[in-house]
Design a protein around this motif. Structure first.
Motif, PDB file in Angstrom:
ATOM      1  N   UNK A  48       1.002  -1.158   0.000  1.00 12.19           N
ATOM      2  CA  UNK A  48       0.151   0.155   0.026  1.00 12.19           C
ATOM      3  C   UNK A  48       0.686   1.377   0.058  1.00 12.19           C
ATOM      4  N   UNK A  49       2.072   1.566   0.945  1.00 14.06           N
ATOM      5  CA  UNK A  49       2.735   2.308   1.010  1.00 14.06           C
ATOM      6  C   UNK A  49       3.563   2.513  -0.481  1.00 14.06           C
ATOM      7  N   UNK A  50       4.124   1.413  -0.967  1.00 13.08           N
ATOM      8  CA  UNK A  50       4.771   1.617  -2.121  1.00 13.08           C
ATOM      9  C   UNK A  50       4.064   2.036  -3.474  1.00 13.08           C
ATOM     10  N   UNK A  51       2.705   1.596  -3.480  1.00  9.96           N
ATOM     11  CA  UNK A  51       1.871   2.021  -4.653  1.00  9.96           C
ATOM     12  C   UNK A  51       1.546   3.569  -4.318  1.00  9.96           C
ATOM     13  N   UNK A  52       1.568   4.194  -3.244  1.00 11.07           N
ATOM     14  CA  UNK A  52       1.255   5.504  -3.098  1.00 11.07           C
ATOM     15  C   UNK A  52       2.035   6.568  -3.895  1.00 11.07           C
ATOM     16  N   UNK A  53       3.197   5.875  -4.299  1.00 16.09           N
ATOM     17  CA  UNK A  53       3.945   6.621  -5.153  1.00 16.09           C
ATOM     18  C   UNK A  53       4.466   6.013  -6.378  1.00 16.09           C
ATOM     19  N   UNK A  54       3.976   6.553  -7.616  1.00 15.47           N
ATOM     20  CA  UNK A  54       4.278   6.036  -8.955  1.00 15.47           C
ATOM     21  C   UNK A  54       5.677   5.707  -9.269  1.00 15.47           C
ATOM     22  N   UNK A  55       6.580   6.852  -8.642  1.00 16.58           N
ATOM     23  CA  UNK A  55       7.888   6.742  -8.942  1.00 16.58           C
ATOM     24  C   UNK A  55       8.301   5.343  -8.539  1.00 16.58           C
ATOM     25  N   UNK A  56       7.910   4.766  -7.348  1.00 17.87           N
ATOM     26  CA  UNK A  56       8.358   3.353  -6.702  1.00 17.87           C
ATOM     27  C   UNK A  56       8.059   2.495  -7.718  1.00 17.87           C
ATOM     28  N   UNK A  57       6.888   2.320  -8.319  1.00 12.30           N
ATOM     29  CA  UNK A  57       6.406   1.348  -9.377  1.00 12.30           C
ATOM     30  C   UNK A  57       7.466   1.430 -10.510  1.00 12.30           C
ATOM     31  N   UNK A  58       7.663   2.783 -11.054  1.00 15.82           N
ATOM     32  CA  UNK A  58       8.453   2.702 -12.156  1.00 15.82           C
ATOM     33  C   UNK A  58      10.056   2.317 -11.908  1.00 15.82           C
ATOM     34  N   UNK A  59      10.474   2.625 -10.628  1.00 14.55           N
ATOM     35  CA  UNK A  59      11.722   2.308 -10.155  1.00 14.55           C
ATOM     36  C   UNK A  59      11.971   0.820 -10.359  1.00 14.55           C
ATOM     37  N   UNK A  60      10.990   0.043  -9.668  1.00 17.30           N
ATOM     38  CA  UNK A  60      11.052  -1.543  -9.522  1.00 17.30           C
ATOM     39  C   UNK A  60      10.753  -1.939 -10.819  1.00 17.30           C
ATOM     40  N   UNK A  61       9.983  -1.424 -11.893  1.00 16.90           N
ATOM     41  CA  UNK A  61       9.972  -2.167 -13.081  1.00 16.90           C
ATOM     42  C   UNK A  61      11.338  -1.972 -13.790  1.00 16.90           C
TER      43      UNK A  61
END
Length: 420
Positions: free
Chosen positions: A105-118
């Motif tokens: 939930x906390x990671x999904x709050x920031x789109x930049x986190x998802x982009x970095x993980x991808x």
């Protein structure tokens, strides 16, 4: 100290296993911040810097064989001063479902986190002590979080073999930070799917103007004159071979372990061909290829899985499991060239051979008896290869049963020191 929960049974681990082939040479210490953080956590939890230093040297020398990662566990065979390797085992506490929900939930709050993980990087904000994720540890934080063990007689926590495995895991984390999640209980696909679902739910609640995207009609795009200019650039090759699917145990079907060996080997060959343009087994004899396949598996025919593999390979080629185990040790020492050194003595030129014997005597080593390309003293033996390298061998006292050991090198004194 509260031990971590036991690993799930094999059937539950089948979809969450990652296997990494041994690396004969390493490229130095961890380079990414998350790889360095893993090393810092290990060193903070260790009580013996000397064992860590020996483990670091073992990892640098390529003593860690195939590494298998499953939720909460890392296993590999680590070669020490003896011919027989030890099994090192690292256990970590897996996260509970509530912890995963908090983290995702906390990671999904920031789109930049998802982009970095991808992009296969780990956002440092995910480990910020001031963030909502500070109570959801990804890296080992306490002595009960990371429990090393080993089949060697050393009772240290960790011993040098387990420490070598820890340092090698840091280098694997450099290449794939998603291993951190697998060690805590969930694989890459589960993490990305969970983040994608949360991201989609957030997007559905927002009102946005559709972005302006350049478009071209299908008929125009497919015209022969325009088609070459519209083809996209080829995708970059993946960083590592893909993980094969798990195969069920079904009556009348092929052995699932054998299928797994074949699929894993095919994936590694395909990845090598894609990234280098060369087939890694081109020109190998059936015996060399059998040794290569066996060498890619952990241990030397000691586990139930490898015993089955060794039996099938030796039966097909009319060899014994002991012959195959020796050949595997040679292959890990230096591939097909080292296998030739194991099987075929030859007559080398006098120059480098005589200089090596003189260098050993000058440094106080006992007199080595020459025989063709071999120098023997007590339970140690050095063999000179056609590639100009020296290969170490050792045997039990009074025995003529020679096993490859250590790493090959240009300096016979250094190769001998690796055996001691």
């Amino acid at each position: 100290m509260t031990p971590p929960p036991p690993p799930p049974p094999p059937a539950a681990q089948a979809d969450h296993r990652r296997t990494f082939p041994p690396s004969p040479e390493t490229s130095g210490p961890a380079t990414t911040w998350w790889g360095k953080a893993w090393v810092a956590a290990l060193e903070a939890l260790s009580l013996d810097p000397a064992r860590l230093a020996r483990g670091h040297a073992y990892a640098d020398a390529g003593h860690v064989d195939t590494i298998t990662v499953t939720p909460g566990r890392v296993v590999a065979y680590v070669r020490g001063s003896r011919a027989r390797p030890y099994r090192a085992d690292l256990r970590l506490r897996t996260l509970a479902d509530d912890d995963w929900d908090t983290f995702l939930d906390a990671a999904a709050e920031h789109p930049a986190h998802l982009e970095a993980l991808l992009a296969k990087t780990m956002p440092q904000a995910l480990l910020d002590p001031d963030s909502p994720l500070s109570d959801v540890p990804l890296l080992p934080a306490t002595a009960g979080d990371l429990l090393p063990s080993c089949t060697c007689p050393d009772a240290g926590r960790p011993c040098k073999h387990a420490a070598a495995l820890c340092y090698q895991v840091a280098r694997l984390l450099d290449e794939d930070p998603f291993l951190v999640f697998l060690l805590r209980g969930r694989d890459e696909r589960e993490i990305l799917d969970a983040l994608s679902r949360r991201n989609a739910a957030r997007t559905a609640t927002e009102t946005r103007e559709p972005p302006s995207v350049p478009a071209i009609g299908a008929r125009e795009a497919l015209e022969q004159a325009r088609l070459p200019g519209l083809l996209p650039a080829p995708l970059p090759p993946p960083a590592h071979p893909g993980t094969p699917p798990s195969y069920p145990q079904t009556r009348g079907a092929p052995d699932p372990l054998a299928l797994d060996h074949l699929a894993t080997d095919a994936a590694i060959r395909a990845h090598t061909l894609l990234t280098t343009g060369a087939d890694p087994i081109a020109g190998l004899t059936p015996w060399q290829d059998a040794v290569r396949i066996a060498a890619a598996q952990p241990g030397s025919g000691l586990t139930a899985a490898t015993r089955s593999l060794y039996t099938s390979l030796t039966r097909a080629l009319g060899r014994t499991p002991t012959e195959l185990a020796k050949a595997v040790a040679a292959w890990r020492q230096g591939g097909a060239t080292a296998l030739e050194i194991l099987d075929e003595p030859w007559d080398p030129p006098a120059g480098p051979f005589d200089r090596a014997r003189s260098a050993l005597l000058a440094l106080g080593h006992q007199d080595f008896r020459p025989s063709r390309n071999r120098l023997t003293a007590g339970r140690f033996q050095l063999r000179y290869g056609r590639d100009g390298l020296w290969y170490g061998y050792e045997s039990d006292s009074g025995s003529d049963d020679w096993w490859p050991g250590g790493a090959a090198g240009n300096d016979p004194v250094h190769v001998l020191d690796l055996l001691r």
